[in-house]
Design a protein around this motif. Structure first.
Motif, short mmCIF file in Angstrom:
data_model
loop_
_atom_site.label_atom_id
_atom_site.label_comp_id
_atom_site.label_asym_id
_atom_site.label_seq_id
_atom_site.Cartn_x
_atom_site.Cartn_y
_atom_site.Cartn_z
N ASN A 288 -9.70 33.10 34.07
CA ASN A 288 -9.19 32.46 35.29
C ASN A 288 -9.78 31.07 35.48
O ASN A 288 -9.09 30.12 35.87
N ASN A 289 -11.10 30.97 35.20
CA ASN A 289 -11.75 29.65 35.32
C ASN A 289 -11.14 28.65 34.34
O ASN A 289 -10.87 27.49 34.67
N ASN A 290 -10.95 29.12 33.11
CA ASN A 290 -10.34 28.22 32.10
C ASN A 290 -8.93 27.83 32.52
O ASN A 290 -8.50 26.68 32.35
N ASN A 291 -8.23 28.79 33.06
CA ASN A 291 -6.86 28.49 33.51
C ASN A 291 -6.87 27.47 34.64
O ASN A 291 -6.00 26.59 34.72
N ASN A 292 -7.86 27.59 35.52
CA ASN A 292 -7.95 26.61 36.63
C ASN A 292 -8.20 25.20 36.10
O ASN A 292 -7.63 24.22 36.59
N GLU A 293 -9.09 25.09 35.11
CA GLU A 293 -9.35 23.77 34.52
C GLU A 293 -8.09 23.22 33.85
O GLU A 293 -7.77 22.03 33.98
N ILE B 50 -5.09 23.96 34.61
CA ILE B 50 -4.13 23.61 35.68
C ILE B 50 -4.46 22.24 36.26
O ILE B 50 -3.59 21.41 36.52
N GLN B 51 -5.79 22.01 36.46
CA GLN B 51 -6.19 20.70 36.99
C GLN B 51 -5.82 19.57 36.03
O GLN B 51 -5.30 18.53 36.44
N LEU B 52 -6.09 19.80 34.73
CA LEU B 52 -5.72 18.78 33.73
C LEU B 52 -4.21 18.59 33.70
O LEU B 52 -3.71 17.46 33.57
N PHE B 53 -3.51 19.68 33.80
CA PHE B 53 -2.04 19.59 33.82
C PHE B 53 -1.56 18.78 35.02
O PHE B 53 -0.64 17.97 34.91
N ASP B 54 -2.20 19.03 36.18
CA ASP B 54 -1.81 18.29 37.39
C ASP B 54 -2.07 16.80 37.22
O ASP B 54 -1.28 15.95 37.64
N ILE B 55 -3.24 16.48 36.60
CA ILE B 55 -3.55 15.05 36.37
C ILE B 55 -2.52 14.42 35.44
O ILE B 55 -2.00 13.33 35.69
#
Length: 470
Positions: free
Chosen positions: A82-87, A89-94
């Motif tokens: 989940n933590n990796n997915n959150n990171e 997701i953040q990179l994807f958003d950027i």
């Protein structure tokens, strides 16, 4: 009852869903046991006294721990995922935001370019319409001009017919005038110098008219060859001063702008004198096809001398012998005037070697005296050299000897008092001083009996006079 012994084992197993305990019954000696059908199962079931119960409570705690550890490990793995997915997701958003910014930027540029192209298209469309209107207007004007041209052609044809009628009438009048003037002579008004020999008649008059036209054309060619010495032409003042000294012209402070007429005059004199030198050298030589003109003149001179000697030393009363040398000279020089120094016919037509050689030498001399900076103007000037050399030799070596008696030429000496009856120049008419003297003669006097007071002038000498002469 059967003798077979069965073991009944109760095994505690953990179910991931409900964690309940299941009983597992194991049959010993079940190698021959088969579950063919339900009846078979129940028919072979052991009796209670033949079964025993095996408990597995000792292993329950260990299994439970293992299950918990597995559960915790899976939970930890899920949390890490989940933590990796959150990171991610953040990179994807950027990255998404960056791409969105680029899209907005390119969209703005696209709109800007689109509007510019739209404006350009409208502008070009308007220009095209204006251009088409101009074309239509010009086509209309062309049609009008064509119509006018057709009318002018009709008028021209009409005028041509009228002109032909007038020409015929004029021709008739000229024939009538010739009858009245057949025995008259043409003389210069208020002068003792006659222009045409009285006994020459119409042939002599035509000769002089044609001669004057040819000399005028020659002078025009020489002026074009020299150029007007204005734009794109630089005069070598030092070399020009040497020429003035050579022809004994008074040397003074020389300036290209103020003394342009004097510079042109001395250059023309030098051109003619150089061609005279070339011709003298040529006519002193003989041999080979190259010297054909020289051989003809030498043969004519020898034959004329022999004919004259025959008329004096042999008895006879015929007029043919008396006129033979004169007729021979006229015919020979008429032929040379027509074909002398023309292109040579060989395997191919090529320029006469004399002309080809000396035109280059004359151009080299002139390019040192005046420098023409414009390439096209220089080329046009140099192309005149061959024609000028040929025309000068034909005039002074051939043309003047066609007449009887032969026509002469004479350079007017410096410091000779100006006589406008047989002299002319570019600056004579502007000078009202009657006490003028020649500074330089740049084209010789042509006529007959030039050294006598009864001279007959065919073409006046061209002279330069210093405007400040007293």
């Amino acid at each position: 009852m059967t003798n077979k012994r069965y073991n009944y084992e109760k095994i505690f197993t953990s179910n991931e869903n409900d964690n309940d305990i299941q009983d597992v019954y194991q049959l010993s000696n079940n190698n021959n046991f088969s579950l063919e059908n339900d009846n078979n199962i129940y028919s072979q079931m052991p009796i209670p006294t033949e079964m025993y119960y095996i408990s597995q409570n000792n292993d329950d705690d260990d299994d439970d721990k293992i299950n918990k550890n597995n559960y915790n490990q899976r939970s930890f793995t899920i949390l890490n995922n989940n933590n990796n997915n959150n990171e991610e997701i953040q990179l994807f958003d950027i990255e998404k935001k960056k791409l969105q910014d680029d899209i907005n930027k390119y969209f703005y540029q696209y709109n800007s370019l689109y509007y510019k192209l739209q404006e350009k298209f409208i502008d070009l469309t308007n220009k095209n319409i204006n251009q088409q209107n101009k074309i239509d207007s010009q086509e209309k004007l062309i049609n009008q001009l064509r119509y006018k041209l057709q009318n002018l052609e009709k008028e021209k044809n009409k005028l041509d017919n009228e002109n032909n009628n007038l020409y015929q009438k004029n021709l008739n009048l000229e024939n009538q005038m010739k009858i009245f003037q057949q025995n008259d002579s043409f003389k210069v008004i208020n002068s003792n110098t006659t222009i045409i020999q009285s006994e020459g008649g119409d042939d002599d008059q035509n000769y002089i008219v044609n001669l004057n036209n040819d000399i005028s054309e020659l002078n025009d060619k020489i002026r074009k060859y020299i150029t007007n010495l204005k734009q794109d032409v630089i005069v070598n003042i030092g070399q020009v001063k040497n020429l003035l000294s050579l022809y004994k012209c008074p040397i003074k402070t020389l300036n290209q702008k103020d003394d342009r007429l004097l510079i042109q005059a001395v250059l023309q004199r030098h051109i003619i004198e150089k061609i005279f030198d070339y011709a003298k050298q040529y006519f002193q030589s003989s041999g080979k096809h190259y010297y054909l003109e020289s051989e003809i003149i030498k043969s004519e001179s020898s034959l004329s001398l022999l004919l004259t000697h025959a008329s004096k030393c042999r008895v006879g009363n015929d007029e043919v012998t008396l006129l033979a040398s004169t007729k021979l000279r006229q015919q020979i020089y008429s032929i040379l005037n027509n074909r002398g120094f023309s292109d040579i016919i060989s395997h191919a037509i090529h320029e006469h070697p004399f002309i080809a050689y000396y035109k280059k030498e004359l151009n080299d001399i002139m390019n040192e005296l005046r420098i023409i900076e414009d390439i096209q103007k220089k080329s046009a000037s140099e192309n005149l050299a061959a024609t000028i050399i040929r025309d000068v030799i034909k005039l002074f070596w051939f043309r003047l000897k066609v007449q009887e008696p032969a026509v002469q030429y004479l350079w007017i000496q410096n410091n000779t008092k100006v006589d406008k009856t047989f002299m002319e120049g570019n600056n004579l008419d502007d000078n009202g001083n009657l006490n003028l003297f020649v500074d330089l003669c740049y084209f010789p006097l042509i006529g007959r009996n030039l050294s006598s007071n009864n001279r007959k002038i065919y073409f006046p000498a061209k002279v330069y006079v210093n405007p400040t002469t007293n």
